[in-house]
Write an enzyme that holds these catalytic residues in place. Structure first.
Site, PDB file in Angstrom:
ATOM      1  CB  ALA A  73      82.183  32.110  28.098  1.00 56.27           C
ATOM      2  CG  ASN A  74      77.918  30.376  32.201  1.00 54.52           C
ATOM      3  OD1 ASN A  74      77.387  29.455  31.596  1.00 54.52           O
ATOM      4  ND2 ASN A  74      78.388  30.246  33.419  1.00 54.52           N
ATOM      5  NE  ARG A  75      73.170  33.498  25.224  1.00 57.46           N
ATOM      6  CZ  ARG A  75      73.641  33.735  24.002  1.00 57.46           C
ATOM      7  NH1 ARG A  75      74.370  34.803  23.779  1.00 57.46           N
ATOM      8  NH2 ARG A  75      73.381  32.900  23.013  1.00 57.46           N
ATOM      9  CB  ALA A 105      77.503  33.873  34.852  1.00 58.19           C
ATOM     10  CB  VAL A 106      81.406  30.378  38.048  1.00 55.65           C
ATOM     11  CG1 VAL A 106      82.664  29.525  37.950  1.00 55.65           C
ATOM     12  CG2 VAL A 106      81.610  31.551  38.997  1.00 55.65           C
TER      13      VAL A 106
END
Ligand code: CTP
Ligand code: CA
Length: 229
Positions: free
Chosen positions: A33-35, A99-100
């Protein structure tokens, strides 16, 4: 109408907003994942709804309440997010604040991956995710009249965001200066530049995410006008 939207400058307008990170499964218990807190995207959905828009918020996993009067569609992966966005069309405007994750695990495992005895390293094969903003911007049928992307940059913010706007084919880019001097992830202060054309750059003073959302919603309202009566 399924929602009692307040009357306002966006009454009768439909808007899609994406928010939060995406989670890309490695196995049933792990993900990439992204932050992203989702604060900015959720604030934009909230501000648009308060101006009377019928808002669909497609969001990855976040620890935030649903904004009032907004239709919320919860998704996990980038591919699910793209499908949910397509399903939300037609809309007058779309704001892509999520934030993909750029990558997903090419073949995620059905069972929990176990450490292999003696193996000190392990490799994951990644596949590129679809670009949701570029896909919706490039629709020949059913493209929203106004497509807004985000760009978080740490240096040469406006220049990089201008390039991104051209590459993705969107109408506006909200360039977010995330250099240490200007703001931090998860925090509440934002320094943004709204790029509405290659020669149309509006630099905003440092604002809270709620204030950025308000300004953006009002600018969208001024551009779309009302569809009511
Ligand atoms: N975005 C998207 N789908 C993706 C990646 C990005 O819709 N798979 C959208 C984001 O929501 C944002 C914009 O594209 O509105 C810019 O995201 P960013 O990560 O800055 O762009 P990238 O093209 O992925 O560039 P970079 O290599 O800098 O990450
Ligand atoms: Ca990216």
């Amino acid at each position: 109408h399924h929602l009692a939207a307040p009357a306002g400058p966006l009454t009768g307008r439909r808007v899609l907003v994406t928010s939060g990170p995406t989670h890309e499964p490695i196995d049933p218990v792990r993900y990439i994942a992204n932050r992203s807190s989702g604060k900015q995207g959720h604030a934009i959905a909230d501000a648009l709804a308060r101006l009377g828009a019928e808002v669909t918020l497609v969001t990855g996993p976040v620890a935030l309440p649903d904004p009032p009067g907004v239709r919320v569609v919860a998704v996990e992966s980038a591919r699910d997010m793209l499908e949910a966005c397509r399903a939300a069309l037609p809309v007058d405007a779309a704001v892509f604040a999520a934030a993909v994750a750029d990558w997903r695990v090419a073949a995620s495992a059905d069972q929990k991956l176990k450490k292999q005895p003696g193996a000190e390293t392990m490799t994951l094969d990644l596949a590129q995710n679809p670009d949701i903003l570029a896909t919706i911007s490039g629709l020949t049928e059913g493209r929203p009249a106004l497509v807004v992307g985000f760009a978080a940059e740490t240096e040469r913010v406006v220049e990089h965001a201008r390039d991104k706007r051209a590459r993705k084919g969107c109408d506006w880019i909200v360039a977010n200066d995330v250099s240490a001097a200007a703001g931090t992830f998860g925090g509440d202060a934002n320094t943004v530049h709204l790029i509405a054309g290659s020669e149309d750059v509006d630099s905003w003073p440092p604002l809270s995410k709620a204030e950025v959302a308000e300004r953006l919603a009002h600018r969208i309202a001024a551009t779309l006008g009302s569809a009511a009566s």
